[in-house]
Design an enzyme around this catalytic site. Structure first.
Site, PDB file in Angstrom:
ATOM      1  N   GLY A  17       2.766  21.003  -0.231  1.00  0.00           N
ATOM      2  CA  GLY A  17       1.497  21.406   0.166  1.00  0.00           C
ATOM      3  C   GLY A  17       0.431  20.466  -0.384  1.00  0.00           C
ATOM      4  O   GLY A  17      -0.535  20.779  -0.384  1.00  0.00           O
ATOM      5  N   TYR A  55      11.915  15.359  14.411  1.00  0.00           N
ATOM      6  CA  TYR A  55      12.722  15.751  13.480  1.00  0.00           C
ATOM      7  C   TYR A  55      12.654  15.036  11.974  1.00  0.00           C
ATOM      8  O   TYR A  55      12.704  15.507  11.122  1.00  0.00           O
ATOM      9  CB  TYR A  55      14.283  15.301  13.768  1.00  0.00           C
ATOM     10  N   GLU A 142      -5.121  10.736  -0.230  1.00  0.00           N
ATOM     11  CA  GLU A 142      -3.694  11.531  -0.421  1.00  0.00           C
ATOM     12  C   GLU A 142      -2.696  10.501  -0.538  1.00  0.00           C
ATOM     13  O   GLU A 142      -2.647   9.786   0.660  1.00  0.00           O
ATOM     14  CB  GLU A 142      -3.363  12.732   0.843  1.00  0.00           C
ATOM     15  N   GLU A 151       9.007   2.741  -2.301  1.00  0.00           N
ATOM     16  CA  GLU A 151       8.060   2.074  -1.590  1.00  0.00           C
ATOM     17  C   GLU A 151       6.540   2.727  -1.772  1.00  0.00           C
ATOM     18  O   GLU A 151       5.597   2.136  -1.284  1.00  0.00           O
ATOM     19  CB  GLU A 151       8.264   2.733   0.083  1.00  0.00           C
ATOM     20  N   GLN A 194       6.243  17.667 -16.508  1.00  0.00           N
ATOM     21  CA  GLN A 194       6.212  16.799 -17.490  1.00  0.00           C
ATOM     22  C   GLN A 194       6.694  15.301 -17.150  1.00  0.00           C
ATOM     23  O   GLN A 194       6.005  14.350 -17.389  1.00  0.00           O
ATOM     24  CB  GLN A 194       6.775  17.321 -18.553  1.00  0.00           C
ATOM     25  N   CYS A 382       0.249  19.088  28.102  1.00  0.00           N
ATOM     26  CA  CYS A 382       0.827  17.774  28.548  1.00  0.00           C
ATOM     27  C   CYS A 382       2.075  18.051  29.294  1.00  0.00           C
ATOM     28  O   CYS A 382       2.208  18.066  30.421  1.00  0.00           O
ATOM     29  CB  CYS A 382       0.871  16.967  27.263  1.00  0.00           C
ATOM     30  N   GLY A 384       4.048  20.299  29.384  1.00  0.00           N
ATOM     31  CA  GLY A 384       4.113  21.838  30.110  1.00  0.00           C
ATOM     32  C   GLY A 384       3.144  21.501  31.151  1.00  0.00           C
ATOM     33  O   GLY A 384       3.731  22.551  32.113  1.00  0.00           O
ATOM     34  N   GLU A 406       9.944  10.127  34.878  1.00  0.00           N
ATOM     35  CA  GLU A 406      10.604  10.095  33.417  1.00  0.00           C
ATOM     36  C   GLU A 406      11.840  10.480  33.349  1.00  0.00           C
ATOM     37  O   GLU A 406      12.811  10.189  32.407  1.00  0.00           O
ATOM     38  CB  GLU A 406       9.616  10.797  32.451  1.00  0.00           C
ATOM     39  N   HIS A 508      -4.046  17.275  25.145  1.00  0.00           N
ATOM     40  CA  HIS A 508      -3.663  18.105  24.254  1.00  0.00           C
ATOM     41  C   HIS A 508      -4.871  18.996  23.539  1.00  0.00           C
ATOM     42  O   HIS A 508      -5.540  18.722  22.547  1.00  0.00           O
ATOM     43  CB  HIS A 508      -3.159  17.465  23.129  1.00  0.00           C
ATOM     44  N   GLU A 510      -4.879  21.555  21.726  1.00  0.00           N
ATOM     45  CA  GLU A 510      -4.626  21.960  20.364  1.00  0.00           C
ATOM     46  C   GLU A 510      -5.310  21.121  19.404  1.00  0.00           C
ATOM     47  O   GLU A 510      -5.616  21.842  18.160  1.00  0.00           O
ATOM     48  CB  GLU A 510      -3.176  22.019  20.207  1.00  0.00           C
TER      49      GLU A 510
HETATM   50  N1  GLN Z   1       6.513  12.697  28.159  1.00  0.00           N
HETATM   51  C1  GLN Z   1       5.389  12.985  28.810  1.00  0.00           C
HETATM   52  C2  GLN Z   1       4.351  11.660  29.287  1.00  0.00           C
HETATM   53  O1  GLN Z   1       4.496  10.550  28.603  1.00  0.00           O
HETATM   54  C3  GLN Z   1       4.513  14.014  28.342  1.00  0.00           C
HETATM   55  C4  GLN Z   1       3.897  13.396  26.859  1.00  0.00           C
HETATM   56  C5  GLN Z   1       3.207  14.664  26.120  1.00  0.00           C
HETATM   57  O2  GLN Z   1       3.851  15.881  26.255  1.00  0.00           O
HETATM   58  N2  GLN Z   1       2.800  14.284  25.111  1.00  0.00           N
HETATM   59  O3  GLN Z   1       3.611  11.778  29.853  1.00  0.00           O
END
Ligand code: GLN
Length: 546
Positions: A17, A55, A142, A151, A194, A382, A384, A406, A508, A510
């Site tokens: 954290g 991952y 940080e 490294e 320590q 995106c 989605g 794609e 995005h 978010e």
């Molecule tokens: N793979 C898709 C693209 O390149 C969506 C990318 C994403 O969801 N950020 O357009």
């Protein structure tokens, strides 16, 4: 006035954290009226995390200037409510590339290029540049990884040197460690702390403060011991127990006196001391609230860190409705195996976040179909959004092989296709459509109502896009383009008519959500879930198969 620097290193184990601690320090200083900027130094050799698998690295956070950065920058932006740029995240890969490019150009005039001073100078230059670019009174830096990593050495050497360059009184070192608990004796152990401090000292850095993370309460005796053995003043030893919600961390550290110590040590004048808004926020978060069950269907769903900004944006939006969310992370491949009924029937809203590559795509398309047919609110981010368009074309135009190129380069109906500018791109790193782009909203759409504005700016990260050849055909069957690039060529938002909420964004959203300022689309998505709940659910709730 000279810039002050706070350097935060980590010891004992990774993932304790440190990023939240740094974000919290930024929040505390800002609440004291001090201007701050923040930076993350990542010692790995990738130039940026953009090429790394989730991952390996979790979410890639995109800044407004289109840099693909560490997910900690998301914490910094959310906690401090600032907007950062690529200057706030440097990696060893970037530093070495720059040094080698300079060597090839002959900039070093025949000198032998060495880690010290050439690599360390490059690191320091980036830190000083952020200081001047941002004009902030305090730059919090940080250092990624754990003290002792090979490294990380050039980065630690660079921050050690800055004490001399910037002046002793302008630099403050904080070391974040972990106090492991011995189950057999019920004791918290300070020895790893320590040792970690000893390691740091061998590099020439004596920490001024220690933040000791622990899953259990830390006694005064333990703090005394850390103070004695690590040679840190007693009032600069902070215990940080694991808290229910991360937004409590700034309060915990402030209440333990971190703000005062930083201001005193760095000789800064407190302009105000106002954490009251933050306290109100945390009190609201801690209230028992009704939970809205949401399914997030993605490729990396077993690893929620891959969607950390999505999770935060949903929580912020829920709080705006005085509700909470209960996210079930659903692996899209599981939908392919077990079907939508068992896995999605519980959900009052479905989100398909961003992603790359073909694995699990069919499961996402099935989730879209389920949401559309059962009138469950759906929000596509995106990828989605792209899958929403694919499903809609297959089901409502009857083009059963419609796809994104794609996933099927030979499809007869490429409703999602590579953007023209991407055709020649061969390099993977930093070559997508990245960062802030303007988008014009079509009046009287759900999107326009949500934002309450006609033009917005949002952050992008993609190579593929809605193929405008299909726009009018799809509009005829109820899939409306509600957000367009200013030249009208790119569809940035699409939404389904006659559905409680079925909307996808090519960007995005978010990344722009803040705990005290939820994103309008997330807010309205959750509003729609509640509408569905209020109307009553006629559908039985089958058990979720685990
Ligand atoms: N793979 C898709 C693209 O390149 C969506 C990318 C994403 O969801 N950020 O357009």
């Amino acid at each position: 006035m000279s810039t002050r620097y706070i350097f935060v290193t980590g010891g004992v184990v990774s993932s304790i954290g440190k990023g939240i601690s740094v974000a919290s320090i930024g929040r505390i200083l800002k609440s004291h009226g001090i201007s701050v900027s923040v930076m993350k130094l990542d010692p790995y050799l990738n130039v940026d995390p953009g090429t790394m698998s989730p991952y390996q690295h979790g979410e890639v956070f995109v800044t407004k200037d289109g840099s693909e950065t560490d997910l900690d920058l998301g914490h910094y932006e959310r906690f401090i409510d600032i907007e950062l740029t690529g200057s706030s995240n440097i990696t060893a890969g970037q530093i070495y590339s720059l040094v080698i490019a300079k060597e090839r150009r002959g900039d070093y005039l025949g000198g032998t290029i060495q880690t010290v001073p050439h690599v360390t100078d490059e690191i320091k230059e980036h830190i000083f540049n952020l200081a001047s670019e941002s004009g902030a009174e305090v730059v919090v830096v940080e250092v990624g990884g754990t003290v002792g990593d090979i490294e990380g050495l050039p980065f630690l050497e660079a921050i050690r040197q800055i004490r001399k360059d910037a002046g002793r009184d302008n630099v403050y070192y904080i070391h974040v460690t972990l106090l492991p608990n011995m189950v057999t004796t019920g004791e918290l152990k300070t020895k790893p702390t320590q040792h970690s401090v000893k390691e740091l000292r061998s590099i020439g850095i004596q920490p001024d403060a220690i933040i000791a993370r622990s899953d259990f309460p830390v006694s005064d005796a333990i703090k005394d011991k850390i103070s004695l053995f690590c040679d840190v003043s007693r009032d600069a030893v902070f215990a940080l127990p694991t808290l229910d919600n991360v937004y409590e961390v700034p309060l915990a550290l402030e209440d333990a006196g971190l703000g005062s110590i930083l201001l005193r040590s760095l000789n800064l004048d407190r302009k105000r001391n106002d954490m009251s808004n933050w306290r109100i926020l945390v009190d609201r978060i801690n209230l028992e609230r009704e939970k809205i069950p949401i399914a997030v269907v993605g490729k990396y769903a077993e690893l929620p860190d891959s969607y950390i900004s999505v999770k935060e944006a949903l929580s912020h939006a829920a709080l705006a409705h005085d509700k909470d969310i209960e996210i079930s992370w659903i692996q899209s491949e599981d939908i392919e195996r077990y079907g939508t009924e068992d896995l999605l029937a519980f959900a009052k809203g479905i989100v398909v976040p961003g992603g790359f590559g073909p694995r699990g795509i069919d499961g996402m398309i099935q989730a879209v179909k389920y949401a559309r047919e059962n009138l469950v609110p759906y929000f596509g981010l995106c990828l989605g959004m792209q899958m929403m368009v694919v499903e809609y074309t297959r089901s409502l135009l009857g083009y059963s092989d419609a796809n994104s190129t794609e996933f099927d380069p030979d499809t007869k109906h490429p409703v999602i296709d590579l953007m023209p500018g991407q055709l020649q791109v061969k390099q993977m790193g930093g070559t997508m459509r990245l960062g802030i782009y303007k988008c014009q909203l079509v009046p009287n759409t759900r999107a326009a109502r949500a934002y309450g504005r006609s033009e917005i700016e949002e952050r992008h990260r993609h190579r593929y896009e809605f193929n405008s050849t299909y726009r009018s055909l799809l509009e005829e069957v109820g899939l409306i383009a509600s957000g367009l690039s200013p030249d009208g060529r790119l569809v940035e938002i699409s939404e389904v008519e006659n559905h409680p909420f079925m909307l996808g964004t090519q960007f995005h959203p978010e990344f722009l959500s803040r705990p005290q300022r939820p994103h309008p689309l997330f807010r309205d998505f959750l509003e729609a879930t509640q509408e569905t709940i209020r109307k009553g659910d006629q559908r039985p709730l089958p058990l979720i198969r685990r």
